[in-house]
Design an enzyme around this catalytic site. Structure first.
Site, PDB file in Angstrom:
ATOM      1  N   HIS A 162      26.153  66.451  49.873  1.00 45.27           N
ATOM      2  CA  HIS A 162      25.572  67.106  48.730  1.00 45.27           C
ATOM      3  C   HIS A 162      25.895  66.142  47.390  1.00 45.27           C
ATOM      4  CE1 HIS A 162      24.714  71.046  46.013  1.00 45.27           C
ATOM      5  NE2 HIS A 162      25.670  70.368  45.342  1.00 45.27           N
ATOM      6  N   GLU A 163      27.385  65.824  47.335  1.00 45.22           N
ATOM      7  CA  GLU A 163      27.678  64.963  46.144  1.00 45.22           C
ATOM      8  C   GLU A 163      27.003  63.687  46.204  1.00 45.22           C
ATOM      9  OE1 GLU A 163      28.965  66.802  44.305  1.00 45.22           O
ATOM     10  OE2 GLU A 163      29.534  68.411  45.643  1.00 45.22           O
ATOM     11  N   GLY A 218      33.034  70.800  44.957  1.00 40.62           N
ATOM     12  CA  GLY A 218      32.667  69.484  44.605  1.00 40.62           C
ATOM     13  C   GLY A 218      32.035  69.310  43.263  1.00 40.62           C
ATOM     14  N   CYS A 258      24.790  75.076  44.059  1.00 38.14           N
ATOM     15  CA  CYS A 258      25.144  73.861  43.135  1.00 38.14           C
ATOM     16  C   CYS A 258      25.609  74.422  41.960  1.00 38.14           C
ATOM     17  CB  CYS A 258      23.791  72.881  43.029  1.00 38.14           C
ATOM     18  SG  CYS A 258      24.270  71.601  41.928  1.00 38.14           S
ATOM     19  N   LEU A 259      26.637  73.705  41.373  1.00 34.86           N
ATOM     20  CA  LEU A 259      27.032  74.175  40.017  1.00 34.86           C
ATOM     21  C   LEU A 259      25.774  74.073  38.687  1.00 34.86           C
ATOM     22  CD1 LEU A 259      30.709  73.371  40.130  1.00 34.86           C
ATOM     23  CD2 LEU A 259      29.783  75.472  40.619  1.00 34.86           C
ATOM     24  N   HIS A 303      23.731  63.707  44.713  1.00 29.44           N
ATOM     25  CA  HIS A 303      23.709  63.890  43.311  1.00 29.44           C
ATOM     26  C   HIS A 303      23.532  62.477  42.664  1.00 29.44           C
ATOM     27  CE1 HIS A 303      23.890  67.944  41.715  1.00 29.44           C
ATOM     28  NE2 HIS A 303      25.143  68.201  42.844  1.00 29.44           N
ATOM     29  N   GLN A 337      26.735  65.454  36.792  1.00 30.27           N
ATOM     30  CA  GLN A 337      26.651  66.782  36.672  1.00 30.27           C
ATOM     31  C   GLN A 337      27.321  67.116  35.213  1.00 30.27           C
ATOM     32  OE1 GLN A 337      27.934  68.012  40.815  1.00 30.27           O
ATOM     33  NE2 GLN A 337      26.516  69.813  40.066  1.00 30.27           N
TER      34      GLN A 337
HETATM   35  O1  GNR Z   1      30.757  74.554  45.144  1.00 32.39           O
HETATM   36  C1  GNR Z   1      29.892  74.241  45.832  1.00 32.39           C
HETATM   37  N1  GNR Z   1      29.611  74.491  47.024  1.00 32.39           N
HETATM   38  C2  GNR Z   1      28.993  73.965  47.961  1.00 32.39           C
HETATM   39  C3  GNR Z   1      28.522  74.803  49.259  1.00 32.39           C
HETATM   40  C4  GNR Z   1      27.965  74.040  50.242  1.00 32.39           C
HETATM   41  C5  GNR Z   1      27.778  72.870  50.195  1.00 32.39           C
HETATM   42  C6  GNR Z   1      27.594  72.077  48.990  1.00 32.39           C
HETATM   43  C7  GNR Z   1      28.615  72.670  47.928  1.00 32.39           C
HETATM   44  S1  GNR Z   1      28.938  71.625  46.418  1.00 32.39           S
HETATM   45  C8  GNR Z   1      28.941  72.989  45.267  1.00 32.39           C
HETATM   46  C9  GNR Z   1      29.456  72.280  44.124  1.00 32.39           C
HETATM   47  C10 GNR Z   1      28.440  71.323  43.435  1.00 32.39           C
HETATM   48  O2  GNR Z   1      27.385  71.677  42.990  1.00 32.39           O
HETATM   49  N2  GNR Z   1      28.669  70.111  43.766  1.00 32.39           N
HETATM   50  O3  GNR Z   1      28.025  69.123  43.259  1.00 32.39           O
HETATM   51 NI    NI Z   2      26.029  69.963  43.303  1.00 28.11          NI
END
Ligand code: GNR
Ligand code: NI
Length: 184
Positions: A143-144, A54, A101-102, A147, A59
């Protein structure tokens, strides 16, 4: 060829701590259409390259309520574009899973969230969609959407754990900046 996007130039993913990652993004409106059309392929390219499942617009430095997701079930692409996504229902049951998270490279931690969510969003064609998610998709969507509200997964951890992680990140960034400087 106008209207085509060259994704060979990767857009950089911003690393925490960085102000835009802590800011609330604004809703996408009709006037953003061209920007969104240009941005979406670039976001997918950056996400697949990373690789991640995601990526939210903040980001990549864009304060719009826009995210892309692809869980690649059976290793096949299944891209989802989420414009103005919102959680319209949450299960009372919680689930804990390890998240990364990236924008927080190399750090993983268990995060507890509602196990299932119903998310309403607009797809790239502007069609209203609704998805009921559980498991990894549920965690990823939450999670997204976090953000877009300036919330990182570390904000769900204890203050002690979060401070430890953020101090480590600040130190890494400092060291990277010094190394980049010494290279020049
Ligand atoms: O790559 C991602 N893996 C992930 C694993 C578990 C819960 C959420 C994520 S999202 C993350 C990529 C990211 O930072 N998205 O904002
Ligand atoms: Ni993230």
């Amino acid at each position: 060829m106008t209207g085509m996007t060259d994704t060979s130039q990767l857009i950089p993913i911003l690393i925490a701590p960085q102000a835009i990652l802590k800011a609330k993004a604004r809703a996408v409106v009709a006037a953003d259409a061209a920007r969104v059309r240009d941005l979406v392929p670039r976001m997918f390219a950056a996400m697949y390259k990373a690789p991640g499942i995601g990526l939210a617009a903040p980001q990549v430095g864009v304060g719009l309520r826009l995210a892309v997701v692809d869980l690649m079930p059976e290793d096949k692409p299944a891209p989802i574009v989420l414009v103005n996504p919102e959680i319209v229902a949450r299960s009372p049951e919680l689930a804990t899973r390890e998240e990364g998270c990236l924008s927080i490279p190399g750090l993983y931690a268990d995060v507890t969230r509602p196990a299932r969510v119903k998310v309403r969003y607009f797809d790239q064609a502007g069609v209203k969609q609704e998805v009921e998610a559980e498991g990894l998709l549920s965690a990823c969507l939450q999670h997204e959407i976090d953000h877009l509200d300036g919330v990182l997964f570390v904000d769900h951890l204890s203050i002690l754990k979060r401070n430890m992680i953020m101090r480590k990140l600040a130190k890494q960034q400092r060291e990277k900046r010094d190394a980049d400087r010494d290279e020049r």
